[in-house]
Design a protein around this motif. Sequence first.
Motif, PDB file in Angstrom:
ATOM      1  N   GLY B  38      49.357  39.066  51.902  1.00  0.00           N
ATOM      2  CA  GLY B  38      48.210  39.823  51.408  1.00  0.00           C
ATOM      3  C   GLY B  38      47.645  39.190  50.153  1.00  0.00           C
ATOM      4  N   ALA B  41      44.300  42.258  45.348  1.00  0.00           N
ATOM      5  CA  ALA B  41      44.518  42.426  43.908  1.00  0.00           C
ATOM      6  C   ALA B  41      45.979  42.171  43.525  1.00  0.00           C
ATOM      7  N   CYS B  72      36.980  45.674  47.143  1.00  0.00           N
ATOM      8  CA  CYS B  72      36.557  47.080  47.249  1.00  0.00           C
ATOM      9  C   CYS B  72      36.009  47.513  45.904  1.00  0.00           C
ATOM     10  N   SER B  75      32.354  47.500  45.283  1.00  0.00           N
ATOM     11  CA  SER B  75      31.622  47.651  46.551  1.00  0.00           C
ATOM     12  C   SER B  75      30.695  48.869  46.469  1.00  0.00           C
ATOM     13  N   ASN B  76      31.070  49.867  45.653  1.00  0.00           N
ATOM     14  CA  ASN B  76      30.159  50.997  45.450  1.00  0.00           C
ATOM     15  C   ASN B  76      28.899  50.541  44.713  1.00  0.00           C
ATOM     16  N   GLY B 136      48.001  46.309  50.932  1.00  0.00           N
ATOM     17  CA  GLY B 136      47.008  47.377  50.781  1.00  0.00           C
ATOM     18  C   GLY B 136      47.304  48.526  51.732  1.00  0.00           C
ATOM     19  N   LYS B 328      46.568  54.169  42.672  1.00  0.00           N
ATOM     20  CA  LYS B 328      46.392  53.031  43.573  1.00  0.00           C
ATOM     21  C   LYS B 328      45.056  52.387  43.235  1.00  0.00           C
TER      22      LYS B 328
HETATM   23  C1  LIG Z   1      35.197  52.063  47.208  1.00  0.00           C
HETATM   24  C2  LIG Z   1      36.331  51.560  46.397  1.00  0.00           C
HETATM   25  C3  LIG Z   1      36.151  51.319  45.041  1.00  0.00           C
HETATM   26  C4  LIG Z   1      37.202  50.849  44.274  1.00  0.00           C
HETATM   27  N1  LIG Z   1      36.988  50.619  42.940  1.00  0.00           N
HETATM   28  C5  LIG Z   1      38.002  50.195  42.166  1.00  0.00           C
HETATM   29  C6  LIG Z   1      37.787  49.942  40.769  1.00  0.00           C
HETATM   30  O1  LIG Z   1      36.684  50.107  40.239  1.00  0.00           O
HETATM   31  N2  LIG Z   1      38.847  49.505  40.033  1.00  0.00           N
HETATM   32  C7  LIG Z   1      40.072  49.303  40.580  1.00  0.00           C
HETATM   33  O2  LIG Z   1      40.983  48.890  39.864  1.00  0.00           O
HETATM   34  N3  LIG Z   1      40.304  49.519  41.909  1.00  0.00           N
HETATM   35  C8  LIG Z   1      39.301  49.964  42.699  1.00  0.00           C
HETATM   36  N4  LIG Z   1      39.523  50.183  44.046  1.00  0.00           N
HETATM   37  C9  LIG Z   1      40.909  50.085  44.588  1.00  0.00           C
HETATM   38  C10 LIG Z   1      41.323  48.668  44.910  1.00  0.00           C
HETATM   39  O3  LIG Z   1      40.426  48.052  45.785  1.00  0.00           O
HETATM   40  C11 LIG Z   1      42.714  48.665  45.541  1.00  0.00           C
HETATM   41  O4  LIG Z   1      43.555  49.545  44.859  1.00  0.00           O
HETATM   42  C12 LIG Z   1      43.319  47.254  45.483  1.00  0.00           C
HETATM   43  O5  LIG Z   1      42.544  46.381  46.242  1.00  0.00           O
HETATM   44  C13 LIG Z   1      44.766  47.268  45.952  1.00  0.00           C
HETATM   45  O6  LIG Z   1      45.302  45.974  45.975  1.00  0.00           O
HETATM   46  P1  LIG Z   1      46.393  45.564  47.059  1.00  0.00           P
HETATM   47  O7  LIG Z   1      46.839  44.198  46.707  1.00  0.00           O
HETATM   48  O8  LIG Z   1      47.379  46.655  47.192  1.00  0.00           O
HETATM   49  O9  LIG Z   1      45.584  45.568  48.442  1.00  0.00           O
HETATM   50  P2  LIG Z   1      44.234  44.779  48.851  1.00  0.00           P
HETATM   51  O10 LIG Z   1      43.471  44.368  47.662  1.00  0.00           O
HETATM   52  O11 LIG Z   1      43.572  45.611  49.881  1.00  0.00           O
HETATM   53  O12 LIG Z   1      44.763  43.458  49.540  1.00  0.00           O
HETATM   54  C14 LIG Z   1      45.453  43.481  50.752  1.00  0.00           C
HETATM   55  C15 LIG Z   1      45.188  42.168  51.465  1.00  0.00           C
HETATM   56  O13 LIG Z   1      46.219  41.970  52.419  1.00  0.00           O
HETATM   57  C16 LIG Z   1      45.689  41.455  53.607  1.00  0.00           C
HETATM   58  N5  LIG Z   1      46.651  41.831  54.663  1.00  0.00           N
HETATM   59  C17 LIG Z   1      47.111  43.068  54.963  1.00  0.00           C
HETATM   60  N6  LIG Z   1      48.061  43.012  55.910  1.00  0.00           N
HETATM   61  C18 LIG Z   1      48.218  41.699  56.196  1.00  0.00           C
HETATM   62  C19 LIG Z   1      49.066  40.996  57.113  1.00  0.00           C
HETATM   63  N7  LIG Z   1      49.945  41.639  57.873  1.00  0.00           N
HETATM   64  N8  LIG Z   1      48.957  39.652  57.162  1.00  0.00           N
HETATM   65  C20 LIG Z   1      48.068  38.989  56.380  1.00  0.00           C
HETATM   66  N9  LIG Z   1      47.244  39.599  55.510  1.00  0.00           N
HETATM   67  C21 LIG Z   1      47.331  40.942  55.415  1.00  0.00           C
HETATM   68  C22 LIG Z   1      44.320  42.081  53.716  1.00  0.00           C
HETATM   69  O14 LIG Z   1      43.464  41.268  54.479  1.00  0.00           O
HETATM   70  C23 LIG Z   1      43.891  42.162  52.244  1.00  0.00           C
HETATM   71  O15 LIG Z   1      43.134  41.038  51.843  1.00  0.00           O
HETATM   72  C24 LIG Z   1      38.468  50.625  44.860  1.00  0.00           C
HETATM   73  C25 LIG Z   1      38.659  50.859  46.223  1.00  0.00           C
HETATM   74  C26 LIG Z   1      37.602  51.321  46.983  1.00  0.00           C
HETATM   75  C27 LIG Z   1      37.813  51.553  48.445  1.00  0.00           C
END
Ligand SMILES: Cc1cc2nc3c(=O)[nH]c(=O)nc-3n(C[C@H](O)[C@H](O)[C@H](O)COP(=O)(O)OP(=O)(O)OC[C@H]3O[C@@H](n4cnc5c(N)ncnc54)[C@H](O)[C@@H]3O)c2cc1C
Lengths: 106, 422
Positions: B38, B41, B72, B75-76, B136, B328
Amino acid sequence: MVNIVFKFFIAISCLLIFRGLVAEPLLDGADFDYGEYLSGQCLTCHQNSSDEGIPAINGAEALYIAKKLILYKNKELENEVMQLVAGALDKEQIASLAIYFNSLEK
Amino acid sequence: MNNLSRRSFVSFALASTSLLAMPAISTGSARPKVVVVGGGAGGATAARYIAKDSKGAIDVTLIEASKHYYTCFYSNLYLGGFRDYDSIGHSYDNLSANHGVNVVHDWAISVDSSARKVRLGSGATVSYDRLVLSPGIDIKYDSIDGYSVEAQTKMPHAWKSGTQVKVLRDQVLNMPKGGTFAMVPPPNPYRCPPGPYERISMVAHILKEKNPTAKIVVIDPKNKFSKQGLFMAGWEKHYPGMVEWIDNDTHGGIKNVNPETMEIETDLDTFKADVACVVPAQRAGAIAMNAGVTDGDWSPIVPASMQTKADSNIYVLGDASVASAMPKSGFSANSQAKVAANHIRGELTDSRVFPAKFSNTCWSLVATNDGIKVGANYKAGEEKIEVVDKFVSKTDEGNAKRKKTYEESIGWYNGITTDMFS
Ligand SMILES: Cc1cc2nc3c(=O)[nH]c(=O)nc-3n(C[C@H](O)[C@H](O)[C@H](O)COP(=O)(O)OP(=O)(O)OC[C@H]3O[C@@H](n4cnc5c(N)ncnc54)[C@H](O)[C@@H]3O)c2cc1C
């Protein structure tokens, strides 16, 4: 002119402090590796490439960074995020961050 | 021969020649291996910090399904017309060019935790000494009667990275004059607590300009939400009479949605929408479930290191983890990644491990130049990540301060994306 002399003076003193030739109580206990680790918390927001919205701090004078952090910690400077971050730093952590950011290229 | 096996073949060949000629030279394959699944972030930050700070001593492979990461966060703001879509897209090129991260664009399909191997969609396997999962969220499509994978084009959730938010923007721009936009926010716990309400603000911002007699109805499965007072005051100030928020106690529960008739049925009433954004309940990305490190929908972690409670060789970051007091968010995931990176380096190269320090701030935009924020810092307690101190914007702040807060969020966006991808 006065300004240039002042800057020169600060630069020389920082150099001496960094080399440990002059004791600077604000930078006592500074630990470069710890500063590198702690800088991760700053780098979520502060970047070298741009000053837009949030200032770049790489290469800033160590004393300047330490003093600013103490002012935020004491809530004498405004900004909730900085007050929060600095509020959770002790003296050694502030000194470590100060010498670490000072070592980075502007 | 696929990429991975070609690479291992080459290093095997190198190893054999060096064994004959210069047995003392260690090859790439002797380095400890970290696999990160993944590249969002949490994952992109972890891969970058482990590779950068170990200065090549650790072999880092990042497995990410997409070639580009569309955040994300912000994205708003794209939805509201404050950013163009390209500006929220990022490539992985610098991670390999600047830090030697081996970026593999593929799906991780399964984890064999006893053999310490990850199987990819291509059929190849990658072995690891430490595995970082930051996949994510997955959407629980069956958490709302009538919702499904197919329904998401009619009633987009737009809650994952990708183009759904473009579909939603087109739908809002093409809404009939005086029409109704319905929003169904998710139940707790979910990705980005203030996100649904920032989204409502951005939709209101477009409608005020292009379709001022339109209405927004928010059918919430909750009775309160993040930065509620600030958002509600902002809606009244900038979009008077446009937004109606209905809490769970008032509507009595969401019974089902119907993407064909565009209806949302609750105990109280059936709401008919012209455009609807429906965000169902969520759980950790499937690979965390497959790795056997979840308990229920999410992965419990050890606060000091972000190692999972189930397997100390596997770390879970970001939305997929149970980070207790930490929301989250992208900021949280980025912060947790640095704690994990420091711990992993310590385990694999004996570098110094420092005490965990976590922080988060979520900025939201309510209207042009009206930014608000909420933040906290955290420490690792025995069992849970605990709040040390926190703040939230005030309702009576002046316009200048709100504008500054918005500008600060631009700085943060540039900061975090540089911290992930440079
Ligand atoms: C509308 C909206 C607005 C937001 N605004 C904010 C904000 O202003 N500030 C803030 O801090 N956060 C914000 N967030 C939240 C933020 O986007 C998430 O909390 C953050 O992206 C989480 O990071 P992560 O690494 O857990 O997952 P993600 O960033 O979603 O990364 C996961 C990655 O893993 C990949 N993946 C998943 N499973 C697999 C697999 N099996 N094999 C290969 N690749 C895989 C996906 O393609 C993805 O790229 C917002 C979210 C949304 C929906």
